[in-house]
Design a protein around this motif. Structure first.
Motif, PDB file in Angstrom:
ATOM      1  N   THR A 182     -53.886  38.094 -14.207  1.00 22.37           N
ATOM      2  CA  THR A 182     -53.388  38.800 -15.400  1.00 22.37           C
ATOM      3  C   THR A 182     -51.880  39.009 -15.324  1.00 22.37           C
ATOM      4  O   THR A 182     -51.166  38.830 -16.328  1.00 22.37           O
ATOM      5  N   VAL A 202     -54.877  31.852 -22.141  1.00 19.92           N
ATOM      6  CA  VAL A 202     -54.298  33.083 -22.698  1.00 19.92           C
ATOM      7  C   VAL A 202     -52.784  32.935 -22.838  1.00 19.92           C
ATOM      8  O   VAL A 202     -52.198  33.333 -23.858  1.00 19.92           O
ATOM      9  N   SER A 203     -52.138  32.366 -21.844  1.00 22.56           N
ATOM     10  CA  SER A 203     -50.680  32.178 -21.899  1.00 22.56           C
ATOM     11  C   SER A 203     -50.286  31.228 -23.019  1.00 22.56           C
ATOM     12  O   SER A 203     -49.272  31.438 -23.691  1.00 22.56           O
ATOM     13  N   TYR A 231     -58.207  30.860 -17.373  1.00 22.90           N
ATOM     14  CA  TYR A 231     -57.881  32.132 -18.020  1.00 22.90           C
ATOM     15  C   TYR A 231     -56.369  32.268 -18.210  1.00 22.90           C
ATOM     16  O   TYR A 231     -55.885  32.565 -19.312  1.00 22.90           O
ATOM     17  N   ILE A 274     -49.721  35.992 -16.259  1.00 21.35           N
ATOM     18  CA  ILE A 274     -49.625  35.643 -17.675  1.00 21.35           C
ATOM     19  C   ILE A 274     -48.268  36.045 -18.255  1.00 21.35           C
ATOM     20  O   ILE A 274     -47.721  35.342 -19.114  1.00 21.35           O
TER      21      ILE A 274
END
Length: 238
Positions: free
Chosen positions: A91, A23-24, A19, A94
């Protein structure tokens, strides 16, 4: 070797790492790709030389890339807390991952675009292509193999950064390795997390290189076809 609790923890750690990494990488390219394009076209030999713009972007990229990721992660804690409300977890990690990835990606994009043959660019100009058309239809298209190869390198680097964030509660496999391998001296769990990280890198590397090779072969075939049939690309309806 491991009970169900440890196995579940490793699965969740792998998911968190994927994740953070994916996402990064996506957000990094959302900002890094335009920055790399601007660096390439504003350079002294670019489409639109602009020494001031190039110098500003060059300094920003150099400064951010000069700061070790672990220090950057700590420096950005107030900013991270402001954006997501906390400074720990997947999260929250990120945010510094994207900040670290943007200049790295921008430099690779700049390098890839500068590899494009100037003759192709001049040919596009002679056919009436605008700067935007040259960037999209010539630079990015001609450099796509190099860009995908660079993306493969970037995703591997970001994956390594995400593991490093485990030292300050970043979550994922890096966090498991630190908590169990370093603080609790459970070497077996740490070794498994390292193996999982290696496997993830190899998967991304294999997929990325396969896509790059396929596109490179397709590009070569298209070029050969065009040369054989005498075709040419048109711009602006000309």
């Amino acid at each position: 070797m491991f009970d169900s609790t440890v196995v579940q923890m490793l699965i969740e750690g792998t998911q968190a790492t994927l994740y953070m990494t994916l996402v990064s990488t996506l957000l990094g390219y959302a900002f890094g790709l335009p920055m790399g394009v601007l660096l390439a076209i504003s350079d002294k030999e670019g489409l639109r030389p602009n020494p001031v713009l190039y110098k500003v972007l060059d300094v920003i990229a150099n400064i951010v890339r000069s700061v070790p990721f672990l220090i950057l992660l700590i420096l950005l804690i107030p900013f991270t807390r402001f954006l997501v409300g906390k400074s720990y977890g997947a999260t929250a990690t990120i945010v510094p991952l994207v900040v670290a990835a943007v200049p790295f990606i921008a430099r690779m994009v700049e390098s890839s675009l500068k590899e494009v043959d100037q003759g192709v660019i001049e040919a596009a100009r002679s056919m009436g292509a605008s700067d935007i058309q040259i960037v999209i239809k010539v630079l990015l298209l001609e450099a796509r193999t190099s860009l995908i190869t660079g993306g493969t390198i970037a995703i591997g680097t970001i994956l390594g950064y995400s593991a490093m964030s485990g030292a300050v509660g970043g979550g994922g496999l890096g966090d498991i390795a630190v908590r169990y391998g370093y603080y609790r001296y459970q070497t077996d769990i740490m070794i498994v997390t390292v193996v999982l990280l290696i496997v993830l890198v190899q998967i991304f590397q294999t997929i990325g290189m396969a896509v790059a090779t396929k596109l490179d072969k397709r590009k070569t075939a298209v070029k050969n076809k065009k040369h054989g049939a005498g075709e040419s690309v048109t711009f602006g309806g000309k």
